[in-house]
Design a protein around this motif. Structure first.
Motif, mmCIF file in Angstrom:
data_model
loop_
_atom_site.group_PDB
_atom_site.id
_atom_site.type_symbol
_atom_site.label_atom_id
_atom_site.label_comp_id
_atom_site.label_asym_id
_atom_site.label_seq_id
_atom_site.Cartn_x
_atom_site.Cartn_y
_atom_site.Cartn_z
ATOM 1 N N CYS A 43 -96.385 -54.731 -5.763
ATOM 2 C CA CYS A 43 -96.751 -53.805 -6.832
ATOM 3 C C CYS A 43 -98.268 -53.935 -7.042
ATOM 4 O O CYS A 43 -98.937 -54.692 -6.333
ATOM 5 C CB CYS A 43 -95.982 -54.145 -8.100
ATOM 6 S SG CYS A 43 -96.342 -55.800 -8.750
ATOM 7 N N HIS A 44 -98.812 -53.271 -8.019
ATOM 8 C CA HIS A 44 -100.261 -53.296 -8.255
ATOM 9 C C HIS A 44 -100.754 -54.660 -8.734
ATOM 10 O O HIS A 44 -101.774 -55.168 -8.274
ATOM 11 C CB HIS A 44 -100.643 -52.213 -9.268
ATOM 12 C CG HIS A 44 -102.110 -52.031 -9.424
ATOM 13 N ND1 HIS A 44 -102.811 -52.561 -10.482
ATOM 14 C CD2 HIS A 44 -103.008 -51.389 -8.645
ATOM 15 C CE1 HIS A 44 -104.083 -52.243 -10.353
ATOM 16 N NE2 HIS A 44 -104.233 -51.532 -9.241
ATOM 17 N N CYS A 45 -100.014 -55.289 -9.642
ATOM 18 C CA CYS A 45 -100.466 -56.561 -10.210
ATOM 19 C C CYS A 45 -100.103 -57.769 -9.352
ATOM 20 O O CYS A 45 -100.588 -58.867 -9.594
ATOM 21 C CB CYS A 45 -99.921 -56.743 -11.631
ATOM 22 S SG CYS A 45 -98.141 -57.041 -11.726
ATOM 23 N N ASN B 152 -97.140 -59.199 -9.100
ATOM 24 C CA ASN B 152 -95.985 -59.975 -9.568
ATOM 25 C C ASN B 152 -94.772 -59.781 -8.672
ATOM 26 O O ASN B 152 -93.960 -60.682 -8.534
ATOM 27 C CB ASN B 152 -95.619 -59.613 -11.009
ATOM 28 C CG ASN B 152 -96.478 -60.344 -12.015
ATOM 29 O OD1 ASN B 152 -97.236 -61.244 -11.669
ATOM 30 N ND2 ASN B 152 -96.378 -59.949 -13.264
ATOM 31 N N SER C 41 -89.607 -59.889 -12.567
ATOM 32 C CA SER C 41 -90.559 -58.856 -12.995
ATOM 33 C C SER C 41 -90.072 -57.452 -12.679
ATOM 34 O O SER C 41 -90.748 -56.482 -12.987
ATOM 35 C CB SER C 41 -91.919 -59.061 -12.312
ATOM 36 O OG SER C 41 -92.509 -60.264 -12.747
ATOM 37 N N CYS D 56 -92.010 -52.573 -11.382
ATOM 38 C CA CYS D 56 -92.578 -53.794 -11.938
ATOM 39 C C CYS D 56 -92.691 -53.612 -13.449
ATOM 40 O O CYS D 56 -93.255 -52.621 -13.918
ATOM 41 C CB CYS D 56 -93.958 -54.076 -11.333
ATOM 42 S SG CYS D 56 -94.784 -55.486 -12.118
ATOM 43 N N VAL E 233 -94.518 -55.215 -15.418
ATOM 44 C CA VAL E 233 -95.862 -55.529 -15.883
ATOM 45 C C VAL E 233 -96.797 -54.336 -15.633
ATOM 46 O O VAL E 233 -97.392 -53.810 -16.556
ATOM 47 C CB VAL E 233 -96.423 -56.803 -15.205
ATOM 48 C CG1 VAL E 233 -97.857 -57.069 -15.635
ATOM 49 C CG2 VAL E 233 -95.539 -58.002 -15.512
ATOM 50 N N CYS E 234 -96.895 -53.904 -14.368
ATOM 51 C CA CYS E 234 -97.854 -52.832 -14.034
ATOM 52 C C CYS E 234 -97.205 -51.455 -13.906
ATOM 53 O O CYS E 234 -97.910 -50.445 -13.835
ATOM 54 C CB CYS E 234 -98.627 -53.170 -12.755
ATOM 55 S SG CYS E 234 -97.615 -53.220 -11.256
ATOM 56 N N ILE F 255 -95.522 -50.128 -11.405
ATOM 57 C CA ILE F 255 -95.472 -49.543 -10.064
ATOM 58 C C ILE F 255 -94.055 -49.587 -9.512
ATOM 59 O O ILE F 255 -93.309 -50.544 -9.704
ATOM 60 C CB ILE F 255 -96.455 -50.274 -9.117
ATOM 61 C CG1 ILE F 255 -97.895 -50.035 -9.568
ATOM 62 C CG2 ILE F 255 -96.265 -49.863 -7.654
ATOM 63 C CD1 ILE F 255 -98.339 -48.581 -9.560
ATOM 64 N N CYS G 140 -97.239 -49.059 -1.160
ATOM 65 C CA CYS G 140 -97.225 -50.452 -1.616
ATOM 66 C C CYS G 140 -97.330 -51.442 -0.461
ATOM 67 O O CYS G 140 -97.341 -52.650 -0.687
ATOM 68 C CB CYS G 140 -95.944 -50.729 -2.406
ATOM 69 S SG CYS G 140 -95.869 -49.879 -3.991
#
Length: 117
Positions: A10-12, A14, A57, A73, A75-76, A78, A97
């Motif tokens: 994903c982007h972050c 995690n 996550s 995700c 968090v971000c 994605i 990704c």
């Protein structure tokens, strides 16, 4: 194209995973969720997918028949992959990704998801 291993995330970062694919084709879909996320997908058998990190996550989203399992995700936000509805032993992987994945020369097939019952 020869089978190759790709790392994805994903982007972050995690959520991290790896897939092995020869990417014979890529797909788009016109269902209500895919049209909004605008992902370009490659189909990968579950035996060629490994979640490396981030199970905690991942947030799962299901709609309509609640067979397909879309993962994001938490968090971000994605969307890296989903478990497919028509072939649940396969994942649809968002190629955007994947590290060092080139879409050049790979045919893209538009799938009709909006009309699936």
């Amino acid at each position: 194209m020869q089978e190759k291993e790709y790392l994805g995330s994903c982007h972050c970062g995690n959520v991290q995973f790896k897939v092995v694919t020869d990417a014979p084709e890529l797909t788009t879909c016109d269902c209500s969720i895919c049209i909004r996320k605008n992902a370009l997908m490659v189909k990968v058998h579950e035996s060629k997918f490994q979640l490396i990190k981030g199970e905690g996550s991942l947030t799962e989203y299901q709609f309509h028949t609640k067979i397909a399992r879309h993962f994001f995700c938490n968090v971000c936000g994605i969307y890296p992959f989903h478990r497919k509805r028509v072939s649940p032993d396969f994942f649809g992987i968002n190629v955007y990704c994947l590290e060092d994945f080139s879409t050049e020369g790979i045919p893209v097939r538009a799938t009709i998801g909006a009309g699936m019952l």
